[in-house]
Design a protein around this motif. Structure first.
Motif, PDB file in Angstrom:
ATOM      1  N   VAL A  30      -3.102   8.369   0.346  1.00 51.87           N
ATOM      2  CA  VAL A  30      -3.503   6.965   0.179  1.00 51.87           C
ATOM      3  C   VAL A  30      -3.923   6.702  -1.258  1.00 51.87           C
ATOM      4  CG1 VAL A  30      -5.194   5.205   0.837  1.00 51.87           C
ATOM      5  CG2 VAL A  30      -4.150   6.638   2.586  1.00 51.87           C
ATOM      6  N   MET A  31      -4.677   7.636  -1.850  1.00 55.08           N
ATOM      7  CA  MET A  31      -5.096   7.453  -3.238  1.00 55.08           C
ATOM      8  C   MET A  31      -3.880   7.427  -4.168  1.00 55.08           C
ATOM      9  SD  MET A  31      -8.321   7.002  -3.211  1.00 55.08           S
ATOM     10  CE  MET A  31      -8.137   6.247  -1.587  1.00 55.08           C
ATOM     11  N   GLY A  32      -2.886   8.282  -3.873  1.00 55.45           N
ATOM     12  CA  GLY A  32      -1.666   8.265  -4.662  1.00 55.45           C
ATOM     13  C   GLY A  32      -0.946   6.930  -4.560  1.00 55.45           C
ATOM     14  N   MET A  33      -0.910   6.361  -3.362  1.00 57.73           N
ATOM     15  CA  MET A  33      -0.283   5.055  -3.176  1.00 57.73           C
ATOM     16  C   MET A  33      -1.014   3.974  -3.965  1.00 57.73           C
ATOM     17  SD  MET A  33       2.406   5.194  -1.289  1.00 57.73           S
ATOM     18  CE  MET A  33       2.544   3.439  -0.977  1.00 57.73           C
ATOM     19  N   ILE A  34      -2.339   4.050  -3.972  1.00 55.63           N
ATOM     20  CA  ILE A  34      -3.126   3.061  -4.715  1.00 55.63           C
ATOM     21  C   ILE A  34      -2.816   3.147  -6.208  1.00 55.63           C
ATOM     22  CG2 ILE A  34      -5.481   2.459  -5.445  1.00 55.63           C
ATOM     23  CD1 ILE A  34      -6.380   3.184  -2.602  1.00 55.63           C
ATOM     24  N   VAL A  35      -2.719   4.375  -6.725  1.00 60.81           N
ATOM     25  CA  VAL A  35      -2.401   4.552  -8.150  1.00 60.81           C
ATOM     26  C   VAL A  35      -1.010   4.003  -8.454  1.00 60.81           C
ATOM     27  CG1 VAL A  35      -1.933   6.268  -9.944  1.00 60.81           C
ATOM     28  CG2 VAL A  35      -3.951   6.505  -8.483  1.00 60.81           C
ATOM     29  N   LEU A  36      -0.035   4.304  -7.594  1.00 61.40           N
ATOM     30  CA  LEU A  36       1.320   3.809  -7.817  1.00 61.40           C
ATOM     31  C   LEU A  36       1.360   2.279  -7.826  1.00 61.40           C
ATOM     32  CD1 LEU A  36       3.499   6.203  -5.618  1.00 61.40           C
ATOM     33  CD2 LEU A  36       3.607   5.945  -8.102  1.00 61.40           C
ATOM     34  N   LEU A  37       0.722   1.675  -6.841  1.00 61.87           N
ATOM     35  CA  LEU A  37       0.733   0.216  -6.744  1.00 61.87           C
ATOM     36  C   LEU A  37      -0.029  -0.421  -7.899  1.00 61.87           C
ATOM     37  CD1 LEU A  37       0.157  -0.143  -2.900  1.00 61.87           C
ATOM     38  CD2 LEU A  37       2.217  -0.805  -4.158  1.00 61.87           C
ATOM     39  N   THR A  38      -1.168   0.182  -8.251  1.00 67.49           N
ATOM     40  CA  THR A  38      -2.014  -0.381  -9.307  1.00 67.49           C
ATOM     41  C   THR A  38      -1.328  -0.304 -10.663  1.00 67.49           C
ATOM     42  OG1 THR A  38      -4.045   0.179  -8.116  1.00 67.49           O
ATOM     43  CG2 THR A  38      -4.227  -0.181 -10.484  1.00 67.49           C
ATOM     44  N   LEU A  39      -0.860   0.889 -11.026  1.00 71.52           N
ATOM     45  CA  LEU A  39      -0.277   1.056 -12.351  1.00 71.52           C
ATOM     46  C   LEU A  39       1.116   0.447 -12.444  1.00 71.52           C
ATOM     47  CD1 LEU A  39      -1.544   4.598 -13.358  1.00 71.52           C
ATOM     48  CD2 LEU A  39      -2.483   2.357 -13.892  1.00 71.52           C
ATOM     49  N   GLY A  40       1.796   0.340 -11.316  1.00 68.83           N
ATOM     50  CA  GLY A  40       3.056  -0.391 -11.320  1.00 68.83           C
ATOM     51  C   GLY A  40       2.835  -1.840 -11.733  1.00 68.83           C
ATOM     52  N   GLN A  41       1.741  -2.419 -11.260  1.00 80.06           N
ATOM     53  CA  GLN A  41       1.403  -3.795 -11.632  1.00 80.06           C
ATOM     54  C   GLN A  41       0.975  -3.887 -13.094  1.00 80.06           C
ATOM     55  OE1 GLN A  41      -0.927  -5.881  -8.366  1.00 80.06           O
ATOM     56  NE2 GLN A  41      -0.622  -3.870  -7.429  1.00 80.06           N
ATOM     57  N   LEU A  42       0.308  -2.823 -13.584  1.00 82.89           N
ATOM     58  CA  LEU A  42      -0.058  -2.800 -15.000  1.00 82.89           C
ATOM     59  C   LEU A  42       1.195  -2.807 -15.872  1.00 82.89           C
ATOM     60  CD1 LEU A  42      -2.019  -2.380 -17.392  1.00 82.89           C
ATOM     61  CD2 LEU A  42      -1.886   0.069 -16.941  1.00 82.89           C
ATOM     62  N   LEU A  43       2.191  -2.011 -15.490  1.00 84.64           N
ATOM     63  CA  LEU A  43       3.427  -1.959 -16.271  1.00 84.64           C
ATOM     64  C   LEU A  43       4.143  -3.306 -16.297  1.00 84.64           C
ATOM     65  CD1 LEU A  43       4.890   1.523 -15.219  1.00 84.64           C
ATOM     66  CD2 LEU A  43       3.681   0.938 -17.321  1.00 84.64           C
ATOM     67  N   PHE A  44       3.978  -4.080 -15.223  1.00 86.73           N
ATOM     68  CA  PHE A  44       4.582  -5.413 -15.181  1.00 86.73           C
ATOM     69  C   PHE A  44       3.629  -6.489 -15.711  1.00 86.73           C
ATOM     70  CE2 PHE A  44       7.438  -3.266 -12.207  1.00 86.73           C
ATOM     71  CZ  PHE A  44       8.660  -3.766 -12.634  1.00 86.73           C
ATOM     72  N   ARG A  45       2.523  -6.020 -16.324  1.00 84.47           N
ATOM     73  CA  ARG A  45       1.575  -6.882 -17.036  1.00 84.47           C
ATOM     74  C   ARG A  45       0.891  -7.913 -16.150  1.00 84.47           C
ATOM     75  NH1 ARG A  45       2.951  -7.028 -23.153  1.00 84.47           N
ATOM     76  NH2 ARG A  45       4.197  -5.159 -23.335  1.00 84.47           N
ATOM     77  N   ARG A  46       0.633  -7.524 -14.906  1.00 85.51           N
ATOM     78  CA  ARG A  46      -0.200  -8.382 -14.073  1.00 85.51           C
ATOM     79  C   ARG A  46      -1.642  -8.316 -14.574  1.00 85.51           C
ATOM     80  NH1 ARG A  46       0.961 -10.342  -8.991  1.00 85.51           N
ATOM     81  NH2 ARG A  46      -1.237 -10.027  -8.481  1.00 85.51           N
ATOM     82  N   HIS A  47      -2.396  -9.386 -14.360  1.00 90.46           N
ATOM     83  CA  HIS A  47      -3.776  -9.442 -14.841  1.00 90.46           C
ATOM     84  C   HIS A  47      -4.793  -9.154 -13.746  1.00 90.46           C
ATOM     85  CE1 HIS A  47      -2.544 -10.790 -18.779  1.00 90.46           C
ATOM     86  NE2 HIS A  47      -1.816 -11.739 -18.231  1.00 90.46           N
ATOM     87  N   SER A  48      -4.336  -8.959 -12.535  1.00 94.28           N
ATOM     88  CA  SER A  48      -5.237  -8.588 -11.449  1.00 94.28           C
ATOM     89  C   SER A  48      -4.494  -7.661 -10.497  1.00 94.28           C
ATOM     90  CB  SER A  48      -5.746  -9.826 -10.693  1.00 94.28           C
ATOM     91  OG  SER A  48      -4.673 -10.533 -10.115  1.00 94.28           O
ATOM     92  N   ILE A  49      -5.244  -6.932  -9.701  1.00 96.18           N
ATOM     93  CA  ILE A  49      -4.682  -5.913  -8.831  1.00 96.18           C
ATOM     94  C   ILE A  49      -4.507  -6.461  -7.416  1.00 96.18           C
ATOM     95  CG2 ILE A  49      -5.046  -3.627  -7.826  1.00 96.18           C
ATOM     96  CD1 ILE A  49      -6.810  -3.026 -10.308  1.00 96.18           C
ATOM     97  N   TRP A  50      -3.318  -6.290  -6.875  1.00 94.02           N
ATOM     98  CA  TRP A  50      -3.056  -6.660  -5.477  1.00 94.02           C
ATOM     99  C   TRP A  50      -2.662  -5.413  -4.711  1.00 94.02           C
ATOM    100  CZ3 TRP A  50       1.397  -5.796  -2.688  1.00 94.02           C
ATOM    101  CH2 TRP A  50       1.420  -6.359  -1.401  1.00 94.02           C
ATOM    102  N   LEU A  51      -3.234  -5.250  -3.509  1.00 94.09           N
ATOM    103  CA  LEU A  51      -2.863  -4.159  -2.622  1.00 94.09           C
ATOM    104  C   LEU A  51      -2.520  -4.725  -1.254  1.00 94.09           C
ATOM    105  CD1 LEU A  51      -5.644  -1.500  -3.407  1.00 94.09           C
ATOM    106  CD2 LEU A  51      -3.278  -1.479  -4.204  1.00 94.09           C
ATOM    107  N   PRO A  52      -1.511  -4.172  -0.580  1.00 96.52           N
ATOM    108  CA  PRO A  52      -1.192  -4.645   0.771  1.00 96.52           C
ATOM    109  C   PRO A  52      -2.329  -4.329   1.735  1.00 96.52           C
ATOM    110  CG  PRO A  52       0.067  -2.663   0.240  1.00 96.52           C
ATOM    111  CD  PRO A  52      -0.613  -3.089  -1.022  1.00 96.52           C
TER     112      PRO A  52
END
Length: 199
Positions: A67-89
């Motif tokens: 689960v922690m790995g999934m959070i990192v993938l989702l979080t940093l994936g959004q960083l790479l796409f330059r989102r300004h806030s974090i979204w998780l399902p």
């Protein structure tokens, strides 16, 4: 990455924020913890994922490293796409751990946190800003991708957690030297996992 005035700037501050997120709660969800560290706090979230993975009683729960790995993938994936806030399902944000185990893990980490905070600071900042930040994000995502496999290799998930913690702390403290050390540690950890699975 733009900083919020509520962002933690060291490990002890982050632990305090995590403790506050679990006040008066029998179960503490990922969403509760994320709200406590800030929805724009990409660095603290990576640090948080590493801390939870290596924390006694918490990181040993089956499925937690994945689960922690999934959070990192989702979080940093959004960083790479330059989102300004974090979204998780919802299926990730609503996952929870018992408050008692979380607080015990946080308490155990207090002494190492004080030690680490004494040795971190703003050094080689160019490595954790701009392009350097994105390079670290990609490395962290690679670690996160193999975390499910690490659950079957003894102690390797702890190594991944330590690597994520080091990268997250490097971002939080803006410490490029720590980022270099984290990269070296990551190479050793991944090599150990690959050798173990191959053998």
């Amino acid at each position: 990455m733009e900083r919020n005035h509520n962002d933690a700037t060291n490990l002890q501050q982050l632990l305090e924020q995590i403790s506050q997120s679990s006040a008066n709660a029998g179960q503490v969800s990922v969403k509760d913890i994320l709200n406590s560290v800030g929805e724009r706090s990409f660095g603290p979230v990576v640090l948080l994922a590493g801390l939870i993975t290596i924390a006694p009683l918490v990181g040993d729960i089956p499925g937690v490293p994945t689960v922690m790995g999934m959070i990192v993938l989702l979080t940093l994936g959004q960083l790479l796409f330059r989102r300004h806030s974090i979204w998780l399902p919802a299926w990730v944000s609503q996952r929870s751990v018992p408050q008692e185990k979380l607080l015990k893990g946080v308490d155990w980490l207090q002494k190492p946190a004080r030690f680490l905070d004494r040795w971190t600071g703003q050094r080689l900042v160019f490595l954790v800003d701009g392009p350097g930040l994105y390079v670290m994000a990609v490395i962290c995502m690679l670690v996160a991708m193999i975390m499910p496999a690490m659950e079957v290799v003894p102690f390797s998930a702890n190594g991944a957690g330590a690597a994520l913690m080091a990268f997250g702390l490097a971002i939080v403290a803006r410490d490029g030297l720590l980022a270099i050390l984290a990269t070296s540690f990551t190479v050793v950890t991944v090599g150990f996992v690959v050798a173990s699975l191959a053998g």
